[in-house]
Design a protein around this motif. Structure first.
Motif, PDB file in Angstrom:
ATOM      1  N   PRO A  80       0.821  -1.212   0.000  1.00 53.79           N
ATOM      2  CA  PRO A  80       0.000   0.000   0.000  1.00 53.79           C
ATOM      3  C   PRO A  80       0.860   1.269   0.000  1.00 53.79           C
ATOM      4  N   ARG A  81       0.454   2.222  -0.778  1.00 52.38           N
ATOM      5  CA  ARG A  81       1.019   3.562  -0.857  1.00 52.38           C
ATOM      6  C   ARG A  81       2.415   3.632  -1.467  1.00 52.38           C
ATOM      7  N   ALA A  82       2.957   2.504  -1.927  1.00 53.01           N
ATOM      8  CA  ALA A  82       4.311   2.523  -2.484  1.00 53.01           C
ATOM      9  C   ALA A  82       4.407   3.481  -3.671  1.00 53.01           C
TER      10      ALA A  82
ATOM     11  N   THR B  89       7.378  -6.777   8.351  1.00 52.79           N
ATOM     12  CA  THR B  89       6.466  -6.970   7.230  1.00 52.79           C
ATOM     13  C   THR B  89       7.049  -6.332   5.974  1.00 52.79           C
ATOM     14  N   GLN B  90       6.572  -6.796   4.829  1.00 55.00           N
ATOM     15  CA  GLN B  90       7.022  -6.195   3.572  1.00 55.00           C
ATOM     16  C   GLN B  90       6.579  -4.742   3.475  1.00 55.00           C
ATOM     17  N   GLU B  91       5.404  -4.433   3.978  1.00 54.50           N
ATOM     18  CA  GLU B  91       4.943  -3.043   3.946  1.00 54.50           C
ATOM     19  C   GLU B  91       5.860  -2.146   4.776  1.00 54.50           C
TER      20      GLU B  91
ATOM     21  N   TYR C 201       0.938  10.854   7.388  1.00 57.78           N
ATOM     22  CA  TYR C 201       0.015  10.116   8.267  1.00 57.78           C
ATOM     23  C   TYR C 201       0.358   8.633   8.353  1.00 57.78           C
ATOM     24  N   ILE C 202       1.631   8.355   8.525  1.00 52.46           N
ATOM     25  CA  ILE C 202       2.060   6.974   8.725  1.00 52.46           C
ATOM     26  C   ILE C 202       1.869   6.652  10.200  1.00 52.46           C
TER      27      ILE C 202
END
Length: 194
Positions: A7-9, A45-47, A103-104
């Motif tokens: 997500p968001r990459a 995690t990968q994220e 907003y992480i």
């Protein structure tokens, strides 16, 4: 544009592509790939790996005045920054941008980015993975980076982190006074972790 299945990459890639010179952009992409490929070994995690890898140097191209101005815009305590050498300001400022503008919500990601240049005691595996990857991603051609990658492949994550903590601090100490956090980090890695 490189592809990451997290997500968001794409958003983060666009941000750093716009902001960073080509060499630093490619470094960030390589760090993210390296972390993603070794996420399981590091217990992350990968994220987390991709997000921290892509964004760790997101403010690195700013000069000292720009960094200070951006820190003030982000509501940071510049007294703490001024106690550090300006060459490491990009870590805390990038982390603050992640918290307040991107907003992480994963504080481990922000913490890893904040301390990636110096390390810190009692750090998370994500921080350790970023520290390792920043030093030894495949675009880094110095012999110590190659040795770190070899140690990671043959002896594992912990041995590679210990090697990098020693190699990096020895290298920096030959040129500059080490940040106190770096000294504490190395002592912690060598005597208390894992």
């Amino acid at each position: 544009m490189p592809a990451f299945d997290t997500p968001r990459a794409d958003e983060f890639l666009a941000l750093i592509r716009e902001r960073l010179p080509d060499k630093t952009y490619k470094h960030c992409v390589s760090v993210a790939r390296f972390m993603r490929d070794h996420a399981h070994e590091a217990g992350i995690t990968q994220e987390q790996a991709v997000t921290a890898g892509l964004l760790h140097d997101s403010c690195k191209a700013m000069n000292e005045d720009e960094l200070l101005e951006f820190a003030l815009e982000l509501g940071m305590d510049t007294v703490r920054l001024r106690e550090m050498t300006h060459t490491i300001w990009h870590g805390p400022i990038s982390a603050q941008e992640c918290r307040t503008r991107l907003y992480i919500a994963d504080e481990a990601v922000c913490d890893a980015i904040e301390w990636h240049t110096t390390g810190r005691p009692a750090w998370t595996n994500l921080g350790l993975a970023l520290y390792l990857a920043d030093y030894s991603e495949p675009r880094r051609k110095h012999p110590e980076a190659e040795r770190a990658r070899d140690i990671l492949d043959t002896e594992g994550f912990a041995a590679a982190v210990k090697y990098v903590a020693k190699a990096k601090t020895d290298h920096v100490a030959r040129k500059h006074t080490l940040d106190p956090a770096t000294l504490e980090f190395r002592r912690w890695v060598e005597t208390e972790w894992p």
